[in-house]
Design a protein around this motif. Structure first.
Motif, mmCIF file in Angstrom:
data_model
loop_
_atom_site.group_PDB
_atom_site.id
_atom_site.type_symbol
_atom_site.label_atom_id
_atom_site.label_comp_id
_atom_site.label_asym_id
_atom_site.label_seq_id
_atom_site.Cartn_x
_atom_site.Cartn_y
_atom_site.Cartn_z
ATOM 1 N N VAL A 117 54.084 38.024 48.810
ATOM 2 C CA VAL A 117 54.487 39.369 49.207
ATOM 3 C C VAL A 117 53.272 40.130 49.714
ATOM 4 C CG1 VAL A 117 55.410 41.581 48.405
ATOM 5 C CG2 VAL A 117 56.356 39.431 47.531
ATOM 6 N N THR A 118 53.434 40.817 50.844
ATOM 7 C CA THR A 118 52.394 41.708 51.351
ATOM 8 C C THR A 118 52.974 43.102 51.453
ATOM 9 O OG1 THR A 118 51.395 39.916 52.647
ATOM 10 C CG2 THR A 118 50.774 42.170 53.222
ATOM 11 N N CYS A 119 52.393 44.037 50.704
ATOM 12 C CA CYS A 119 52.844 45.426 50.747
ATOM 13 C C CYS A 119 52.191 46.112 51.938
ATOM 14 C CB CYS A 119 52.477 46.124 49.442
ATOM 15 S SG CYS A 119 53.111 47.807 49.315
ATOM 16 N N GLN A 120 52.999 46.726 52.797
ATOM 17 C CA GLN A 120 52.490 47.365 54.009
ATOM 18 C C GLN A 120 52.829 48.841 53.962
ATOM 19 O OE1 GLN A 120 54.637 45.002 56.769
ATOM 20 N NE2 GLN A 120 53.267 43.249 56.620
ATOM 21 N N GLU A 121 51.933 49.636 53.387
ATOM 22 C CA GLU A 121 52.167 51.072 53.331
ATOM 23 C C GLU A 121 52.011 51.672 54.718
ATOM 24 O OE1 GLU A 121 53.393 52.369 50.886
ATOM 25 O OE2 GLU A 121 52.924 51.059 49.202
ATOM 26 N N SER A 122 52.583 52.847 54.915
ATOM 27 C CA SER A 122 52.410 53.540 56.190
ATOM 28 C C SER A 122 50.949 53.936 56.358
ATOM 29 C CB SER A 122 53.300 54.800 56.232
ATOM 30 O OG SER A 122 52.981 55.663 55.172
ATOM 31 N N GLY A 123 50.516 54.082 57.607
ATOM 32 C CA GLY A 123 49.154 54.523 57.858
ATOM 33 C C GLY A 123 48.245 53.429 58.339
ATOM 34 N N GLY A 124 48.791 52.338 58.865
ATOM 35 C CA GLY A 124 47.948 51.406 59.571
ATOM 36 C C GLY A 124 47.592 50.128 58.858
ATOM 37 N N SER A 125 48.372 49.695 57.849
ATOM 38 C CA SER A 125 48.014 48.489 57.116
ATOM 39 C C SER A 125 48.743 47.253 57.608
ATOM 40 C CB SER A 125 48.281 48.683 55.616
ATOM 41 O OG SER A 125 49.671 48.887 55.387
ATOM 42 N N TYR A 126 49.552 47.381 58.654
ATOM 43 C CA TYR A 126 50.296 46.225 59.150
ATOM 44 C C TYR A 126 49.332 45.170 59.688
ATOM 45 C CZ TYR A 126 53.412 43.334 61.921
ATOM 46 O OH TYR A 126 54.093 42.263 62.457
ATOM 47 N N THR A 127 49.581 43.918 59.321
ATOM 48 C CA THR A 127 48.760 42.805 59.808
ATOM 49 C C THR A 127 49.451 42.169 61.003
ATOM 50 O OG1 THR A 127 47.917 42.384 57.579
ATOM 51 C CG2 THR A 127 47.661 40.635 59.217
ATOM 52 N N ALA A 128 48.899 42.374 62.185
ATOM 53 C CA ALA A 128 49.516 41.865 63.408
ATOM 54 C C ALA A 128 49.439 40.349 63.468
ATOM 55 C CB ALA A 128 48.823 42.468 64.627
ATOM 56 N N LYS A 129 50.459 39.754 64.076
ATOM 57 C CA LYS A 129 50.539 38.301 64.171
ATOM 58 C C LYS A 129 49.944 37.773 65.475
ATOM 59 C CE LYS A 129 54.729 38.133 61.320
ATOM 60 N NZ LYS A 129 56.163 37.762 61.273
ATOM 61 N N GLY A 130 49.787 38.650 66.462
ATOM 62 C CA GLY A 130 49.259 38.217 67.750
ATOM 63 C C GLY A 130 47.761 38.407 67.853
ATOM 64 N N THR A 131 47.254 38.311 69.076
ATOM 65 C CA THR A 131 45.818 38.429 69.313
ATOM 66 C C THR A 131 45.557 39.339 70.506
ATOM 67 O OG1 THR A 131 45.855 36.457 70.719
ATOM 68 C CG2 THR A 131 45.306 36.138 68.384
ATOM 69 N N MET A 186 40.411 44.810 81.444
ATOM 70 C CA MET A 186 41.753 45.119 80.940
ATOM 71 C C MET A 186 42.121 44.178 79.806
ATOM 72 S SD MET A 186 45.330 45.359 83.076
ATOM 73 C CE MET A 186 46.603 46.534 82.594
ATOM 74 N N LYS A 187 42.422 44.769 78.652
ATOM 75 C CA LYS A 187 42.829 43.974 77.505
ATOM 76 C C LYS A 187 44.330 44.032 77.318
ATOM 77 C CE LYS A 187 38.508 44.155 74.906
ATOM 78 N NZ LYS A 187 38.267 42.705 75.088
ATOM 79 N N GLY A 188 44.825 43.142 76.467
ATOM 80 C CA GLY A 188 46.241 43.136 76.140
ATOM 81 C C GLY A 188 46.455 42.518 74.778
ATOM 82 N N TYR A 189 47.621 42.772 74.218
ATOM 83 C CA TYR A 189 48.032 42.151 72.957
ATOM 84 C C TYR A 189 49.064 41.094 73.290
ATOM 85 C CZ TYR A 189 50.111 41.599 68.301
ATOM 86 O OH TYR A 189 50.585 41.089 67.115
ATOM 87 N N LEU A 190 48.846 39.864 72.808
ATOM 88 C CA LEU A 190 49.722 38.739 73.125
ATOM 89 C C LEU A 190 50.239 38.109 71.847
ATOM 90 C CD1 LEU A 190 50.756 36.928 75.527
ATOM 91 C CD2 LEU A 190 48.802 35.430 75.020
ATOM 92 N N VAL A 191 51.557 37.882 71.801
ATOM 93 C CA VAL A 191 52.166 37.234 70.639
ATOM 94 C C VAL A 191 53.358 36.415 71.098
ATOM 95 C CG1 VAL A 191 53.676 39.206 70.112
ATOM 96 C CG2 VAL A 191 53.023 37.620 68.284
ATOM 97 N N GLY A 192 53.610 35.295 70.411
ATOM 98 C CA GLY A 192 54.752 34.455 70.734
ATOM 99 C C GLY A 192 54.424 33.372 71.728
ATOM 100 N N SER A 193 55.379 32.465 71.902
ATOM 101 C CA SER A 193 55.151 31.329 72.796
ATOM 102 C C SER A 193 56.412 30.933 73.546
ATOM 103 C CB SER A 193 54.633 30.126 71.993
ATOM 104 O OG SER A 193 55.548 29.790 70.956
ATOM 105 N N GLY A 194 57.372 31.841 73.628
ATOM 106 C CA GLY A 194 58.612 31.518 74.319
ATOM 107 C C GLY A 194 58.445 31.404 75.817
#
Length: 316
Positions: free
Chosen positions: A68-82, A90-98
């Motif tokens: 279990v990972t507790c994700q309180e509000s205020g920026g604690s989410y752990t992103a799955k992409g890179t 120019m940067k971007g956020y990329l996630v998934g492989s579909g």
């Protein structure tokens, strides 16, 4: 009526889960969002916390083996992409492989803005990749030129908004940076859907005039005022759209307009090619910036996610 699934169907929760309830938490590989508190002892749950699933169901949890990972509000989410470099500037956020691609355009809190940690933009992108099986790219349309700080509840700096709402630059970045990047990452013809929030509806509707776009979604859109600010004609832009559109519109708007609603300008021009969904109790920005301690906001976010997945499944 609140429905809590029986113990035999509950996911497990490790005994060390802290109190009070997490605003959001990952149990195994599934994300849940807090919606209410009630006595859950009847079902043998560990705490009086009731969570919503992505599908809109409601669950509580008993002790068990899943992480279990507790994700309180205020920026604690752990992103799955890179974070990736689309080009040297120019940067971007990329996630998934579909094989199918969703390009997400942010609101005025860009992907390289520190404030992105306080939004659920990355969580949305991860959800679309996981639930829909898509590759999701969030380009930094602002190229690091993020919005200047402004007082709480104040609109972004007008001069900055005019700088970034530049169709010539956006079109150039699309043709010379984003599309070539996607072409190097994907095999076969590109199938692209678009989604944007607030400012992000501007690139969504303008790019939806291109034949390689399959569909577009705008949540609490702002393109009407932005098109006018950029010296363009909204009627002309809308008349050139070739991809089906979905507008998800708040009932409590910063700048009220009927242009985004059934019977408004977009409806008059696009007809059967546009779908409208009004969230009468939601404030502007609720999908990625709403107060997730409010059960009504949680329900609105869950509904928006469901509609987005359905729309992409139909057209992308």
């Amino acid at each position: 009526m609140l429905y809590i699934i029986s113990i035999s169907l509950l996911f497990s929760l490790v005994a060390s889960q802290p109190t009070p309830c997490c605003q959001s938490k990952m149990v195994g590989e599934v994300n849940y969002t807090l919606v209410t508190y009630m006595d859950t002892s009847e079902w043998g749950c560990k705490e009086n916390c009731v969570y919503a699933t992505e599908e809109g169901g409601k669950v509580c949890f008993k002790s068990g083996e899943l992480p279990v990972t507790c994700q309180e509000s205020g920026g604690s989410y752990t992103a799955k992409g890179t974070m990736v470099d689309l080009d040297p500037g120019m940067k971007g956020y990329l996630v998934g492989s579909g094989k199918k691609v969703i390009v997400w355009s942010t609101d005025t809190t860009g992907i390289t803005d520190e404030g992105i940690a306080n939004k659920t933009t990355l969580e949305w992108a991860d959800m679309l990749a996981e639930k829909g099986g898509y590759t999701v790219l969030i380009p930094d349309w602002f190229r690091g030129n993020n919005a200047p700080a402004s007082p709480p509840n104040s609109p972004p700096n007008r001069t900055w908004v005019m700088q970034v709402t530049n169709w010539t630059r956006i079109e150039s970045d699309w043709n010379n940076t984003i599309l070539p990047y996607l072409e190097t990452k994907m095999t076969g013809p590109l199938s692209i859907g678009l989604i944007g929030t607030c400012w992000g509806s501007y690139p969504v509707v303008l790019l939806s005039r291109f034949n390689n776009i399959k569909c577009g979604i705008s949540m609490h859109p702002s393109h009407s005022g932005l098109i006018n600010l950029a010296g363009q004609s909204e009627s002309e832009v809308l008349s050139q759209i070739v991809a089906p559109q979905l507008f998800m519109v708040e009932g409590i708007a910063v700048i009220p307009t009927d242009n985004y609603k059934a019977g408004g300008l977009a409806d008059e021009i696009l007809g059967d090619e546009i779908t409208f969904e009004e969230f009468n109790d939601m404030k502007h920005g609720w999908t990625v910036g709403g107060d997730l301690s409010d059960p009504d906001v949680v329900s609105g976010v869950m509904k928006a996610k469901k509609l987005a997945l359905q729309f992409f499944a139909k057209y992308l």
